[in-house]
Design an enzyme around this catalytic site. Structure first.
Site, PDB file in Angstrom:
ATOM      1  N   ARG B  13     -82.294-103.524 -84.423  1.00 27.61           N
ATOM      2  CA  ARG B  13     -82.365-104.692 -85.313  1.00 27.61           C
ATOM      3  C   ARG B  13     -81.166-105.602 -85.051  1.00 27.61           C
ATOM      4  NH1 ARG B  13     -79.900-108.033 -88.695  1.00 27.61           N
ATOM      5  NH2 ARG B  13     -78.894-106.331 -89.815  1.00 27.61           N
ATOM      6  N   ASP B  14     -80.012-105.209 -85.526  1.00 32.25           N
ATOM      7  CA  ASP B  14     -78.815-106.043 -85.403  1.00 32.25           C
ATOM      8  C   ASP B  14     -78.421-106.236 -83.936  1.00 32.25           C
ATOM      9  OD1 ASP B  14     -76.703-107.540 -86.303  1.00 32.25           O
ATOM     10  OD2 ASP B  14     -75.530-105.873 -87.071  1.00 32.25           O
ATOM     11  N   HIS B 204     -69.556-101.372 -92.115  1.00 31.37           N
ATOM     12  CA  HIS B 204     -70.152-101.990 -90.922  1.00 31.37           C
ATOM     13  C   HIS B 204     -69.072-102.813 -90.244  1.00 31.37           C
ATOM     14  CE1 HIS B 204     -73.580-104.296 -88.903  1.00 31.37           C
ATOM     15  NE2 HIS B 204     -72.580-105.141 -88.768  1.00 31.37           N
ATOM     16  N   HIS B 206     -67.304-104.713 -86.680  1.00 29.52           N
ATOM     17  CA  HIS B 206     -67.467-105.313 -85.351  1.00 29.52           C
ATOM     18  C   HIS B 206     -66.167-105.106 -84.586  1.00 29.52           C
ATOM     19  CE1 HIS B 206     -71.276-107.917 -85.608  1.00 29.52           C
ATOM     20  NE2 HIS B 206     -71.323-107.015 -86.569  1.00 29.52           N
ATOM     21  N   CYS B 237     -72.172-112.061 -83.234  1.00 31.44           N
ATOM     22  CA  CYS B 237     -72.365-113.137 -84.205  1.00 31.44           C
ATOM     23  C   CYS B 237     -72.205-114.440 -83.457  1.00 31.44           C
ATOM     24  CB  CYS B 237     -71.318-113.029 -85.307  1.00 31.44           C
ATOM     25  SG  CYS B 237     -71.372-114.408 -86.463  1.00 31.44           S
TER      26      CYS B 237
END
Lengths: 313, 313
Positions: B13-14, B204, B206, B237
């Protein structure tokens, strides 16, 4: 209160050492002069190993002779043995950095002799030069050997003790191929600081398995205040192919800075230098903050945001 | 005793969401089926957002219909609003994951509406479906907004509280663009656990600025036991161009594993899957352990070592 952190920049020695294309002497000198303005405690300029072994650093004398030394910055050089020490001494370094491995196999593979032979050669250097120049010893493979596997903490402490007994000023505990994990680092740093409180203790990490900054964090939490770093994360180890190498100085400094540690480094000055590194070595480098910017570097909102703000007023 | 760690794999998904080339449905299903055998607590399979907004995930129904569900693994899906929830419900997910940002500008840029509108839409989903399916809410930009800058901890807690009051099962606190540093993470995790002890709390991270695993370490040290990760470190992102994205699941798992945490993950099974990822997406991915091997994967000594051992006997 957090401890003041001292950074040692190793890019022109450890970082360049394995690069396939010779970096011109002018570029090395310009890079070191730029780094000297950033607030480093120490810069490892070059190595006085045999020119045949590391052709990249064949210009050691010239580089040491041409750099502009900034007061407050120590300029250290790698010295492999008495012959190297003689050559090195003429260029008036602020420190000798001696290197051997705590793993017998790694020492044989890298330095082509048993550890006892390395120790004897380095002991001679300490005996001959310790009154003239401070001496640091970097111990490789302290968190594991890529060929032997585990290197017991007791073995690291044994070699550290032998050099401490010779009267060196500092020890650098190196995770040469990125095998350390944060818990192992915390344990090691606690013991080192208890046992060698009178020495300068530096930690040297690699980011081979992504744990580099986590290990810096664990070491800093344990009270360690000296770190090696390589601009852009340049440099690696031939025994861990395809992987990234040294921790990126600017990424580590950026993290510690954000956490409120005083690193003494001017990141706004350092990042543009890091951004020039790919042009110097002819390929991309793993460092991330030079690409992404600091956490304080904001991005403009896309035009749609202003429109949407009006729409939803 | 260390807490058992639960991993949620978000790569399909991400991770896939921003990829330019469509990943075929067969590849998605095969990847999820392989990941299901590795010991994940949860897999975020896909998103029921508008097909126009995220064409990569236009096959959400088909993927959910075709994957082989393994008992013990939860299959969660992203749901943006009531319409998406209706579609999602038919594929019998184990959880709805709702998303909004704690930053007004980031919410406008990403979801094209003010936060209050997002909240209202998500509140409707909770009201309508909370009795049928557990609901998790992912809050974006909790450690800073790439456009606004600081997002105060109090603001994050305010939105977390509003969703907690609605009766959701879990909250995911997202560092959407890699702005978090370990000290901020430790503070946030301490407060979250004190205030929302009854909820599943997931972090979560990054790795945009290299701090991903350091932040995982800080969160785990604070007692957090759930993490999102993306295989290979895939996904990012659009507001942090040129930078790496999500933390690599396998790198984070490898670190926690080495430290003695029980992640439930079979790394020897997971790494070969990570190594296939570049072929699936058509480019290299940032994950490092898949390239370098685990710290327990040793390398053979070069032939010179055996010769030298004889020579120095």
């Amino acid at each position: 209160m957090k401890q003041r952190i001292h950074f040692n920049e190793v890019v022109t020695r450890d970082g360049f050492q394995m690069e396939p294309e010779f970096v011109p002497t002018d570029s090395k000198v310009a890079l070191i002069n730029a780094l000297s303005q950033c607030g480093y405690a120490k810069i490892e300029v070059t190595s006085f190993t045999s020119v045949k072994a590391i052709p990249m650093l064949r210009d050691a004398e010239e580089v040491m002779g041409r750099i502009e030394r900034v007061p407050g910055v120590e300029y250290t050089v790698l010295v492999p043995n008495l012959r190297g020490a003689e050559r090195a001494m003429e260029s008036r370094p602020d420190e000798f950095n001696l290197v051997m491995s705590t793993s017998e196999t790694h020492n044989l593979a890298n330095l082509r002799m048993p550890r006892e032979h390395s120790f004897a050669a380095l002991r001679d250097v300490v005996a001959r030069y310790a009154q003239q120049v401070p001496i640091n010893v970097s111990l490789s493979a302290c968190f594991g050997c890529p060929m032997e596997g585990d290197v017991p903490q007791a073995e690291v402490l044994r070699w550290a003790q032998r050099f401490a007994d010779l009267g060196v000023r500092g020890l650098t505990i190196c995770d040469t191929t990125g095998m350390a994990h944060p818990e192992q680092v915390a344990r090691m740093c606690d013991v080192l600081q208890a046992r060698f409180a009178h020495l300068q203790l530096t930690l040297h990490f690699h980011n081979t398995r992504g744990m580099g900054l986590a290990n810096v964090l664990a070491a800093a939490q344990s009270g360690i205040d000296r770190f090696d770093g390589s601009l852009g994360g340049l440099g690696g180890c031939p025994y861990a192919p395809g992987a990234s190498g040294n921790i990126s100085s600017e990424d580590a400094i950026h993290m510690l800075d954000a956490m409120g540690y005083d690193t003494g480094i001017d990141l706004a000055r350092l990042l543009p230098i890091a951004r020039e590194l790919p042009a110097i070595v002819g390929h991309t480098v793993p460092g991330q903050v030079a690409q992404s910017g600091m956490i304080t570097d904001l991005h403009p909102a896309p035009p749609s945001v202003a429109e949407l703000k009006k729409e939803f007023q």
